[in-house]
Design a protein around this motif. Structure first.
Motif, PDB file in Angstrom:
ATOM      1  N   GLN A 134      -1.907  13.104 -18.562  1.00 29.25           N
ATOM      2  CA  GLN A 134      -0.491  13.419 -18.742  1.00 29.25           C
ATOM      3  C   GLN A 134       0.375  12.527 -17.852  1.00 29.25           C
ATOM      4  OE1 GLN A 134       0.649  15.815 -21.030  1.00 29.25           O
ATOM      5  NE2 GLN A 134      -1.520  15.774 -21.639  1.00 29.25           N
ATOM      6  N   ASP A 135       1.420  11.931 -18.440  1.00 31.96           N
ATOM      7  CA  ASP A 135       2.326  11.077 -17.676  1.00 31.96           C
ATOM      8  C   ASP A 135       3.187  11.953 -16.759  1.00 31.96           C
ATOM      9  OD1 ASP A 135       3.977   9.150 -16.653  1.00 31.96           O
ATOM     10  OD2 ASP A 135       4.574   8.316 -18.594  1.00 31.96           O
ATOM     11  N   VAL A 136       3.094  11.724 -15.445  1.00 30.60           N
ATOM     12  CA  VAL A 136       3.833  12.554 -14.478  1.00 30.60           C
ATOM     13  C   VAL A 136       4.986  11.791 -13.834  1.00 30.60           C
ATOM     14  CG1 VAL A 136       1.875  14.068 -13.997  1.00 30.60           C
ATOM     15  CG2 VAL A 136       2.191  11.981 -12.625  1.00 30.60           C
ATOM     16  N   VAL A 137       5.343  10.629 -14.359  1.00 26.43           N
ATOM     17  CA  VAL A 137       6.499   9.898 -13.824  1.00 26.43           C
ATOM     18  C   VAL A 137       7.741  10.789 -13.973  1.00 26.43           C
ATOM     19  CG1 VAL A 137       8.046   7.933 -14.160  1.00 26.43           C
ATOM     20  CG2 VAL A 137       5.582   7.597 -14.202  1.00 26.43           C
ATOM     21  N   GLY A 138       8.453  10.981 -12.887  1.00 25.45           N
ATOM     22  CA  GLY A 138       9.633  11.823 -12.905  1.00 25.45           C
ATOM     23  C   GLY A 138       9.369  13.255 -12.478  1.00 25.45           C
ATOM     24  N   VAL A 139       8.094  13.665 -12.419  1.00 23.76           N
ATOM     25  CA  VAL A 139       7.768  15.003 -11.926  1.00 23.76           C
ATOM     26  C   VAL A 139       7.879  14.985 -10.409  1.00 23.76           C
ATOM     27  CG1 VAL A 139       5.991  16.793 -11.747  1.00 23.76           C
ATOM     28  CG2 VAL A 139       6.224  15.463 -13.866  1.00 23.76           C
ATOM     29  N   PRO A 140       8.730  15.815  -9.810  1.00 27.96           N
ATOM     30  CA  PRO A 140       8.934  15.745  -8.355  1.00 27.96           C
ATOM     31  C   PRO A 140       7.684  16.122  -7.578  1.00 27.96           C
ATOM     32  CG  PRO A 140      10.080  17.642  -9.285  1.00 27.96           C
ATOM     33  CD  PRO A 140       9.589  16.828 -10.437  1.00 27.96           C
ATOM     34  N   VAL A 141       7.623  15.622  -6.354  1.00 30.52           N
ATOM     35  CA  VAL A 141       6.427  15.817  -5.531  1.00 30.52           C
ATOM     36  C   VAL A 141       6.148  17.293  -5.286  1.00 30.52           C
ATOM     37  CG1 VAL A 141       7.692  15.571  -3.362  1.00 30.52           C
ATOM     38  CG2 VAL A 141       5.253  15.052  -3.428  1.00 30.52           C
ATOM     39  N   ARG A 142       7.193  18.111  -5.173  1.00 32.32           N
ATOM     40  CA  ARG A 142       6.969  19.538  -4.892  1.00 32.32           C
ATOM     41  C   ARG A 142       6.270  20.254  -6.045  1.00 32.32           C
ATOM     42  NH1 ARG A 142      12.407  18.911  -5.729  1.00 32.32           N
ATOM     43  NH2 ARG A 142      13.302  19.994  -7.556  1.00 32.32           N
ATOM     44  N   GLU A 143       6.287  19.638  -7.229  1.00 34.65           N
ATOM     45  CA  GLU A 143       5.617  20.240  -8.379  1.00 34.65           C
ATOM     46  C   GLU A 143       4.225  19.654  -8.606  1.00 34.65           C
ATOM     47  OE1 GLU A 143       8.085  20.296 -11.871  1.00 34.65           O
ATOM     48  OE2 GLU A 143       9.888  20.775 -10.695  1.00 34.65           O
ATOM     49  N   ARG A 144       3.787  18.818  -7.684  1.00 31.67           N
ATOM     50  CA  ARG A 144       2.444  18.235  -7.788  1.00 31.67           C
ATOM     51  C   ARG A 144       1.581  18.795  -6.653  1.00 31.67           C
ATOM     52  NH1 ARG A 144       3.148  11.798  -9.138  1.00 31.67           N
ATOM     53  NH2 ARG A 144       5.136  11.903 -10.230  1.00 31.67           N
TER      54      ARG A 144
ATOM     55  N   LYS B 172       0.817  -1.214   0.000  1.00 30.78           N
ATOM     56  CA  LYS B 172       0.000   0.000   0.000  1.00 30.78           C
ATOM     57  C   LYS B 172       0.856   1.271   0.000  1.00 30.78           C
ATOM     58  CE  LYS B 172      -2.128  -1.034   3.873  1.00 30.78           C
ATOM     59  NZ  LYS B 172      -1.304  -2.212   4.214  1.00 30.78           N
ATOM     60  N   THR B 173       1.825   1.335   0.920  1.00 32.16           N
ATOM     61  CA  THR B 173       2.659   2.531   1.016  1.00 32.16           C
ATOM     62  C   THR B 173       3.524   2.696  -0.231  1.00 32.16           C
ATOM     63  OG1 THR B 173       2.696   2.413   3.437  1.00 32.16           O
ATOM     64  CG2 THR B 173       4.435   3.699   2.384  1.00 32.16           C
ATOM     65  N   SER B 174       4.059   1.605  -0.760  1.00 29.90           N
ATOM     66  CA  SER B 174       4.865   1.678  -1.986  1.00 29.90           C
ATOM     67  C   SER B 174       4.045   2.263  -3.132  1.00 29.90           C
ATOM     68  CB  SER B 174       5.378   0.285  -2.372  1.00 29.90           C
ATOM     69  OG  SER B 174       6.240  -0.234  -1.381  1.00 29.90           O
ATOM     70  N   LEU B 175       2.790   1.838  -3.239  1.00 32.91           N
ATOM     71  CA  LEU B 175       1.927   2.339  -4.303  1.00 32.91           C
ATOM     72  C   LEU B 175       1.614   3.825  -4.103  1.00 32.91           C
ATOM     73  CD1 LEU B 175       0.348   1.607  -6.836  1.00 32.91           C
ATOM     74  CD2 LEU B 175      -1.590   0.994  -5.371  1.00 32.91           C
ATOM     75  N   MET B 176       1.373   4.230  -2.852  1.00 34.13           N
ATOM     76  CA  MET B 176       1.060   5.630  -2.578  1.00 34.13           C
ATOM     77  C   MET B 176       2.275   6.532  -2.842  1.00 34.13           C
ATOM     78  SD  MET B 176      -1.290   5.262   0.839  1.00 34.13           S
ATOM     79  CE  MET B 176      -2.177   6.796   0.779  1.00 34.13           C
ATOM     80  N   ARG B 177       3.465   6.059  -2.560  1.00 31.74           N
ATOM     81  CA  ARG B 177       4.669   6.851  -2.824  1.00 31.74           C
ATOM     82  C   ARG B 177       4.835   7.091  -4.325  1.00 31.74           C
ATOM     83  NH1 ARG B 177       8.458   7.717   0.996  1.00 31.74           N
ATOM     84  NH2 ARG B 177      10.139   7.660  -0.544  1.00 31.74           N
ATOM     85  N   ILE B 178       4.463   6.119  -5.137  1.00 28.45           N
ATOM     86  CA  ILE B 178       4.514   6.297  -6.587  1.00 28.45           C
ATOM     87  C   ILE B 178       3.443   7.285  -7.035  1.00 28.45           C
ATOM     88  CG2 ILE B 178       4.031   5.113  -8.775  1.00 28.45           C
ATOM     89  CD1 ILE B 178       5.521   2.675  -7.586  1.00 28.45           C
ATOM     90  N   MET B 179       2.252   7.194  -6.441  1.00 31.45           N
ATOM     91  CA  MET B 179       1.186   8.145  -6.763  1.00 31.45           C
ATOM     92  C   MET B 179       1.611   9.573  -6.431  1.00 31.45           C
ATOM     93  SD  MET B 179      -2.192   6.228  -5.260  1.00 31.45           S
ATOM     94  CE  MET B 179      -2.918   4.761  -6.008  1.00 31.45           C
ATOM     95  N   ALA B 180       2.330   9.741  -5.315  1.00 28.61           N
ATOM     96  CA  ALA B 180       2.717  11.070  -4.849  1.00 28.61           C
ATOM     97  C   ALA B 180       3.888  11.648  -5.629  1.00 28.61           C
ATOM     98  CB  ALA B 180       3.071  11.012  -3.365  1.00 28.61           C
ATOM     99  N   GLY B 181       4.688  10.789  -6.246  1.00 30.38           N
ATOM    100  CA  GLY B 181       5.897  11.251  -6.909  1.00 30.38           C
ATOM    101  C   GLY B 181       7.131  11.132  -6.046  1.00 30.38           C
ATOM    102  N   LEU B 182       6.995  10.484  -4.883  1.00 27.58           N
ATOM    103  CA  LEU B 182       8.153  10.264  -4.014  1.00 27.58           C
ATOM    104  C   LEU B 182       9.035   9.142  -4.541  1.00 27.58           C
ATOM    105  CD1 LEU B 182       6.334  10.544  -0.579  1.00 27.58           C
ATOM    106  CD2 LEU B 182       8.012  12.154  -1.485  1.00 27.58           C
ATOM    107  N   ASP B 183       8.453   8.226  -5.301  1.00 28.31           N
ATOM    108  CA  ASP B 183       9.188   7.130  -5.926  1.00 28.31           C
ATOM    109  C   ASP B 183       8.799   7.044  -7.398  1.00 28.31           C
ATOM    110  OD1 ASP B 183      10.753   6.182  -3.876  1.00 28.31           O
ATOM    111  OD2 ASP B 183       9.329   4.662  -3.218  1.00 28.31           O
ATOM    112  N   VAL B 184       9.685   6.437  -8.173  1.00 23.81           N
ATOM    113  CA  VAL B 184       9.434   6.223  -9.599  1.00 23.81           C
ATOM    114  C   VAL B 184       9.179   4.737  -9.820  1.00 23.81           C
ATOM    115  CG1 VAL B 184      10.464   6.327 -11.900  1.00 23.81           C
ATOM    116  CG2 VAL B 184      10.844   8.187 -10.276  1.00 23.81           C
ATOM    117  N   PRO B 185       8.145   4.367 -10.571  1.00 27.35           N
ATOM    118  CA  PRO B 185       7.903   2.937 -10.806  1.00 27.35           C
ATOM    119  C   PRO B 185       8.989   2.323 -11.677  1.00 27.35           C
ATOM    120  CG  PRO B 185       6.456   4.279 -12.181  1.00 27.35           C
ATOM    121  CD  PRO B 185       7.159   5.223 -11.249  1.00 27.35           C
TER     122      PRO B 185
END
Length: 357
Positions: free
Chosen positions: A64-74, A41-54
């Motif tokens: 829009q694909d936001v993979v790589g967009v840092p959390v501070r910009e979301r 659950k937490t791993s999935l949420m970190r990817i949703m937030a932008g804290l981790d990259v899948p």
């Protein structure tokens, strides 16, 4: 805001933390991630937030694909078990901080209203370090709600609170989520919490997404034994059975006139929720004899653990009841309230739901 995950997975070294999964939480609604510790659950949420990259797949926000967009910009609000507050600010200013950044009006009134809903209005002029852990968690939760972000991620936010306050806040949060426009992702290990929050539920286990849909539908029609186990508290009672020409035969027990699909396997597993097992017979019930192993009172319910020749059962009885340990007992269940799973653990038959349930 529409969040969609397409073919997302996560590997760390040789370990797979998340297996390939796709999920599109309903916008302006609550989606509960339900599963035991280390379900992913937490791993999935970190990817949703932008804290981790899948490791693979795409995370789409409004297409829009936001993979790589840092959390501070979301525009994301997050509350985790490890609450974070600004120690140099009083509670009032902690909650108000996201409103001030936006230049909102009527900040004082909105802070007061949120604090009252979360039962922290008496602490507004204290610093976080002057509060208990549970109180600090509520401050973090209030600040996340104040942010009004289109995506809100809550990772077991009530876990540090006492039982009574958890029950109260679940209802408050359900109402707050329903009245807002945010897409809420709420992780919990507790099936009861998912049922109280409603909305939609994604059942996870060991890094796999097992089932996603309206919460009531997933609860009443778990598509597999793994889902049924994850979405039952106490765990679903499971008993071995075989398919017969005239119904389902419990191993060492009675034959029940249940109609199965023609593709049903000879070996079956029968499931009964604890709330469907009784100590007084009703029309159509079968009787199962056994011995009382344990009787425990939890809240307004009594859980009776019974050892039978067909396996151990738990009966959830409304009210406070007393049983002698080792006493012989008969428990009862209606075949129409039983689940039937095939040899691969897939659902064959679920109880018929009456209107309004």
């Amino acid at each position: 805001m529409q969040l969609s995950l397409e073919g997302v997975s996560k590997k760390v070294g040789p370990q797979t933390w998340l297996y390939d999964m796709s999920l599109a939480p309903r916008s302006a609604n609550v989606t509960v991630l339900l599963g035991a510790t280390q379900a992913g659950k937490t791993s999935l949420m970190r990817i949703m937030a932008g804290l981790d990259v899948p490791s693979s797949g795409r995370v789409l926000v409004d297409g829009q694909d936001v993979v790589g967009v840092p959390v501070r910009e979301r525009n994301v609000a997050m509350v985790y078990q490890q609450f974070i507050n600004y120690p140099s600010m009083k509670v009032r200013d902690n909650i108000a901080s996201p409103m001030k950044l936006r230049g909102d009006k009527n900040i004082a009134q909105r802070v007061q209203a949120l604090a009252e809903k979360l039962h922290i209005d008496m602490f507004l002029d204290r610093y976080p370090t002057e509060l208990s852990g549970g109180q600090q968690q509520r401050v973090a939760l209030a600040r996340a709600l104040a942010k009004g972000a289109p995506l809100m991620l809550l990772d077991e936010p009530l876990v540090n609170l006492d039982y009574k306050l958890r029950e109260e806040l679940r209802e408050e949060l359900g109402a707050l989520f329903a009245s807002g426009d945010s897409t809420v992702i709420y992780a919990t290990t507790e099936p009861g919490e998912a049922l109280l929050l409603g909305g939609y539920t994604a059942v996870m286990d060991a890094g796999e997404l097992l089932q996603y849909g309206p919460t009531a539908e997933v609860f009443h029609n778990p598509k597999s034994l793994r889902v049924a186990r994850a979405f039952s508290d106490p765990p679903m009672n499971l008993m071995k059975a075989t398919r017969q020409s005239t119904g389902v035969q419990l191993l060492g027990g009675p034959l029940m006139a249940l109609t199965l699909p023609s593709t049903a396997t000879p070996q079956l597993t029968l499931g009964m929720r604890a709330s469907a097992v009784r100590t007084h017979a009703q029309s159509g019930d079968i009787a199962i004899g056994g011995r009382v192993e344990l009787a425990e009172i939890s809240g307004s319910d009594t859980f009776v653990h019974v050892a039978t020749g067909m396996g151990n059962l738990v009966a959830q009885l409304t009210g406070v009841h007393y049983f002698d340990l080792g006493a012989q007992i008969q428990v009862y269940a209606n075949p129409m309230q039983m689940y039937v799973f095939d040899a691969q653990g897939m659902l064959l038959l679920a109880p018929t739901r009456t209107k309004g349930h």
